[in-house]
Write a protein that holds these residues in place. Structure first.
Motif, PDB file in Angstrom:
ATOM      1  N   ASP A 159       0.894  -1.198  -0.039  1.00 43.95           N
ATOM      2  CA  ASP A 159      -0.145  -0.129  -0.171  1.00 43.95           C
ATOM      3  C   ASP A 159       1.043   1.292  -0.009  1.00 43.95           C
ATOM      4  O   ASP A 159       1.845   1.500   0.644  1.00 43.95           O
ATOM      5  N   THR A 160       0.602   2.206  -1.056  1.00 43.25           N
ATOM      6  CA  THR A 160       1.235   3.461  -0.947  1.00 43.25           C
ATOM      7  C   THR A 160       0.239   4.652  -0.758  1.00 43.25           C
ATOM      8  O   THR A 160       0.610   5.884  -1.104  1.00 43.25           O
ATOM      9  N   SER A 161      -1.061   4.442  -0.309  1.00 44.24           N
ATOM     10  CA  SER A 161      -2.228   5.294  -0.340  1.00 44.24           C
ATOM     11  C   SER A 161      -1.804   6.535   0.663  1.00 44.24           C
ATOM     12  O   SER A 161      -2.081   7.656   0.672  1.00 44.24           O
ATOM     13  N   SER A 162      -0.837   6.199   1.732  1.00 44.30           N
ATOM     14  CA  SER A 162      -0.698   7.193   2.750  1.00 44.30           C
ATOM     15  C   SER A 162       0.574   8.264   2.040  1.00 44.30           C
ATOM     16  O   SER A 162       0.975   9.195   2.935  1.00 44.30           O
ATOM     17  N   GLY A 163       1.208   8.012   1.024  1.00 47.82           N
ATOM     18  CA  GLY A 163       2.154   9.115   0.529  1.00 47.82           C
ATOM     19  C   GLY A 163       3.478   8.533   0.890  1.00 47.82           C
ATOM     20  O   GLY A 163       4.399   9.234   0.499  1.00 47.82           O
ATOM     21  N   GLU A 164       3.693   7.616   1.817  1.00 47.53           N
ATOM     22  CA  GLU A 164       4.959   7.095   2.213  1.00 47.53           C
ATOM     23  C   GLU A 164       5.334   6.055   1.383  1.00 47.53           C
ATOM     24  O   GLU A 164       4.589   5.380   0.632  1.00 47.53           O
ATOM     25  N   ALA A 165       6.589   5.588   1.416  1.00 44.67           N
ATOM     26  CA  ALA A 165       6.964   4.520   0.695  1.00 44.67           C
ATOM     27  C   ALA A 165       6.508   3.270   1.403  1.00 44.67           C
ATOM     28  O   ALA A 165       5.864   3.105   2.550  1.00 44.67           O
ATOM     29  N   PRO A 166       6.097   2.250   0.405  1.00 47.42           N
ATOM     30  CA  PRO A 166       5.427   1.069   0.849  1.00 47.42           C
ATOM     31  C   PRO A 166       6.155   0.281   2.045  1.00 47.42           C
ATOM     32  O   PRO A 166       7.328   0.318   2.209  1.00 47.42           O
ATOM     33  N   LEU A 167       5.570  -0.367   2.748  1.00 44.66           N
ATOM     34  CA  LEU A 167       6.280  -1.225   4.015  1.00 44.66           C
ATOM     35  C   LEU A 167       7.154  -2.195   3.513  1.00 44.66           C
ATOM     36  O   LEU A 167       8.019  -2.501   4.152  1.00 44.66           O
ATOM     37  N   LYS A 168       6.893  -2.760   2.480  1.00 45.76           N
ATOM     38  CA  LYS A 168       7.895  -3.966   1.572  1.00 45.76           C
ATOM     39  C   LYS A 168       9.244  -3.124   1.517  1.00 45.76           C
ATOM     40  O   LYS A 168      10.349  -4.177   1.418  1.00 45.76           O
ATOM     41  N   SER A 169       9.523  -1.873   1.359  1.00 39.53           N
ATOM     42  CA  SER A 169      10.752  -1.268   1.047  1.00 39.53           C
ATOM     43  C   SER A 169      11.692  -1.221   2.355  1.00 39.53           C
ATOM     44  O   SER A 169      12.785  -0.966   2.420  1.00 39.53           O
ATOM     45  N   TYR A 170      10.941  -1.410   3.691  1.00 41.67           N
ATOM     46  CA  TYR A 170      11.619  -1.572   5.046  1.00 41.67           C
ATOM     47  C   TYR A 170      12.241  -2.971   5.316  1.00 41.67           C
ATOM     48  O   TYR A 170      12.621  -3.265   6.165  1.00 41.67           O
ATOM     49  N   LEU A 171      11.697  -3.925   4.497  1.00 39.14           N
ATOM     50  CA  LEU A 171      12.260  -5.175   4.771  1.00 39.14           C
ATOM     51  C   LEU A 171      13.781  -5.382   4.643  1.00 39.14           C
ATOM     52  O   LEU A 171      14.375  -4.803   3.795  1.00 39.14           O
ATOM     53  N   PRO A 172      14.529  -5.966   5.672  1.00 36.10           N
ATOM     54  CA  PRO A 172      15.875  -6.139   5.413  1.00 36.10           C
ATOM     55  C   PRO A 172      16.308  -6.823   4.098  1.00 36.10           C
ATOM     56  O   PRO A 172      15.583  -7.607   3.600  1.00 36.10           O
ATOM     57  N   GLN A 173      17.359  -6.242   3.517  1.00 37.02           N
ATOM     58  CA  GLN A 173      18.027  -6.766   2.327  1.00 37.02           C
ATOM     59  C   GLN A 173      18.812  -8.001   2.308  1.00 37.02           C
ATOM     60  O   GLN A 173      19.106  -8.445   1.558  1.00 37.02           O
ATOM     61  N   GLU A 174      19.455  -8.056   3.630  1.00 36.37           N
ATOM     62  CA  GLU A 174      20.381  -9.215   4.073  1.00 36.37           C
ATOM     63  C   GLU A 174      19.941 -10.112   5.104  1.00 36.37           C
ATOM     64  O   GLU A 174      19.091  -9.539   5.888  1.00 36.37           O
ATOM     65  N   SER A 175      20.258 -11.079   5.163  1.00 32.95           N
ATOM     66  CA  SER A 175      20.106 -12.113   6.107  1.00 32.95           C
ATOM     67  C   SER A 175      21.219 -11.975   7.107  1.00 32.95           C
ATOM     68  O   SER A 175      22.362 -12.057   6.957  1.00 32.95           O
ATOM     69  N   TYR A 176      20.705 -11.833   8.383  1.00 30.32           N
ATOM     70  CA  TYR A 176      21.702 -11.754   9.587  1.00 30.32           C
ATOM     71  C   TYR A 176      21.883 -13.206  10.072  1.00 30.32           C
ATOM     72  O   TYR A 176      22.634 -13.441  11.171  1.00 30.32           O
ATOM     73  N   THR A 177      21.093 -14.195   9.691  1.00 32.54           N
ATOM     74  CA  THR A 177      21.323 -15.627  10.575  1.00 32.54           C
ATOM     75  C   THR A 177      22.305 -16.306  10.078  1.00 32.54           C
ATOM     76  O   THR A 177      22.730 -17.546  10.482  1.00 32.54           O
ATOM     77  N   ASP A 178      23.003 -15.934   8.818  1.00 27.01           N
ATOM     78  CA  ASP A 178      24.214 -16.639   8.230  1.00 27.01           C
ATOM     79  C   ASP A 178      23.803 -18.321   8.125  1.00 27.01           C
ATOM     80  O   ASP A 178      24.707 -19.062   8.482  1.00 27.01           O
ATOM     81  N   ASN A 179      22.818 -18.626   7.699  1.00 30.46           N
ATOM     82  CA  ASN A 179      22.505 -20.201   7.474  1.00 30.46           C
ATOM     83  C   ASN A 179      22.145 -20.238   6.152  1.00 30.46           C
ATOM     84  O   ASN A 179      21.670 -21.277   5.721  1.00 30.46           O
ATOM     85  N   GLY A 180      22.279 -19.468   5.038  1.00 28.99           N
ATOM     86  CA  GLY A 180      22.329 -19.600   3.718  1.00 28.99           C
ATOM     87  C   GLY A 180      20.851 -19.440   3.185  1.00 28.99           C
ATOM     88  O   GLY A 180      20.544 -19.711   1.900  1.00 28.99           O
ATOM     89  N   ARG A 181      19.910 -18.881   4.082  1.00 26.70           N
ATOM     90  CA  ARG A 181      18.471 -18.844   3.763  1.00 26.70           C
ATOM     91  C   ARG A 181      18.509 -17.327   3.059  1.00 26.70           C
ATOM     92  O   ARG A 181      19.325 -16.329   3.168  1.00 26.70           O
ATOM     93  N   PHE A 182      17.302 -17.087   2.628  1.00 30.41           N
ATOM     94  CA  PHE A 182      16.993 -15.709   1.853  1.00 30.41           C
ATOM     95  C   PHE A 182      16.872 -14.856   3.044  1.00 30.41           C
ATOM     96  O   PHE A 182      16.475 -14.954   4.188  1.00 30.41           O
TER      97      PHE A 182
END
Length: 196
Positions: A159-182
Motif C-alpha cells: 500500500d502506498t496510499s499514505s504517501g509514504e514508501a510501501p512497507l515492503k521497502s523497509y524489509l531487510p535486504q540481508e540475512s543476519y542468521t548466516d544460515n544460507g537462507r533468503f
C-alpha cells in the motif's frame, strides 16, 4: 658786660675743630661702636641662618611634593598598565567567548542534525518492525496454505496510499542468521512471485 659783637671765648665755633674728649669717653664710644657692629653682624648672621633654614624647608617641601608627585605618577602609571592589561585580557576573553560561541553553535547544529537523524532512524525502525510483523504473518499464512490471507497481508505491505514508501521497502535486504537462507526481502519476493 660783654660786648655782644664778640663771641664768647669758651663757646665752640661752628665748623671749628671739635671739642676734645677725654680718653674714657673715647673708649666707651669705641666699645659702643664695636658692640653696635657686633649686634649688626649677629643680626645679619641670624637673618642669613633663618633664610637658609627657610630655603631648606622650602626645598624639602618641594622635594616632598616632587616625591609625592613621582609616587602619584608611578601609581597612575601602574594603574594605567593594570588597566591596559585588563583591556588586553578583556579583548582576549571576548575572542575566546566568540570562539566558544561558534563551537556551541556548531555543536547545537550537530545536535539538531543528530536529533533529526535519530527521529528519522526511529521512524525507519518503527516501519521496519511493522514490515517484519506483516512479513512473518505472510510467511506463516503461505506455509499453511492460506493464500487469500496471504494476498490480503501483501496488499497492506504494498500500500502506498499514505504517501509514504510501501512497507515492503523497509524489509531487510540481508540475512543476519548466516544460515544460507533468503533475506526477508528476498523471501517476500519469492512468496509474491508464487502468488501473483
Amino acid at each position: 658786660m660783654a660786648d655782644p659783637q664778640k663771641p664768647a671765648q669758651n663757646a665752640p665755633q661752628a665748623g671749628g675743630p671739635p671739642k676734645e674728649e677725654r680718653p674714657g669717653q673715647q673708649r666707651r664710644r669705641r666699645q659702643s661702636v664695636v658692640l653696635y657692629i657686633t649686634i649688626l653682624f649677629a643680626a645679619a648672621f641670624a637673618l642669613l641662618l633663618m633664610t637658609y633654614a627657610m630655603d631648606q624647608r622650602r626645598s624639602n617641601e618641594t622635594l616632598g611634593d616632587l616625591t609625592s608627585s613621582v609616587s602619584d605618577l608611578k601609581d597612575s602609571l601602574s594603574g594605567m598598565q593594570t588597566a591596559q592589561s585588563a583591556l588586553e585580557e578583556n579583548g582576549a576573553l571576548k575572542n575566546e567567548i566568540q570562539d566558544l560561541q561558534e563551537q556551541i553553535d556548531t555543536l547545537l547544529g550537530t545536535i539538531d542534525s543528530l536529533t533529526a537523524a535519530g527521529e528519522q532512524q526511529g521512524q525507519v525502525l518503527e516501519r521496519t518492525k511493522e514490515a517484519m510483523d506483516y512479513f512473518w504473518q505472510i510467511d506463516e499464512a503461505y506455509v499453511r496454505g492460506r493464500y487469500s490471507l496471504c494476498r490480503d497481508l501483501i496488499a497492506v505491505l504494498e500500500d502506498t496510499s499514505s504517501g509514504e514508501a510501501p512497507l515492503k521497502s523497509y524489509l531487510p535486504q540481508e540475512s543476519y542468521t548466516d544460515n544460507g537462507r533468503f533475506s526477508p526481502a528476498d523471501r517476500y519476493q519469492e512468496i509474491w512471485e508464487a502468488l501473483y
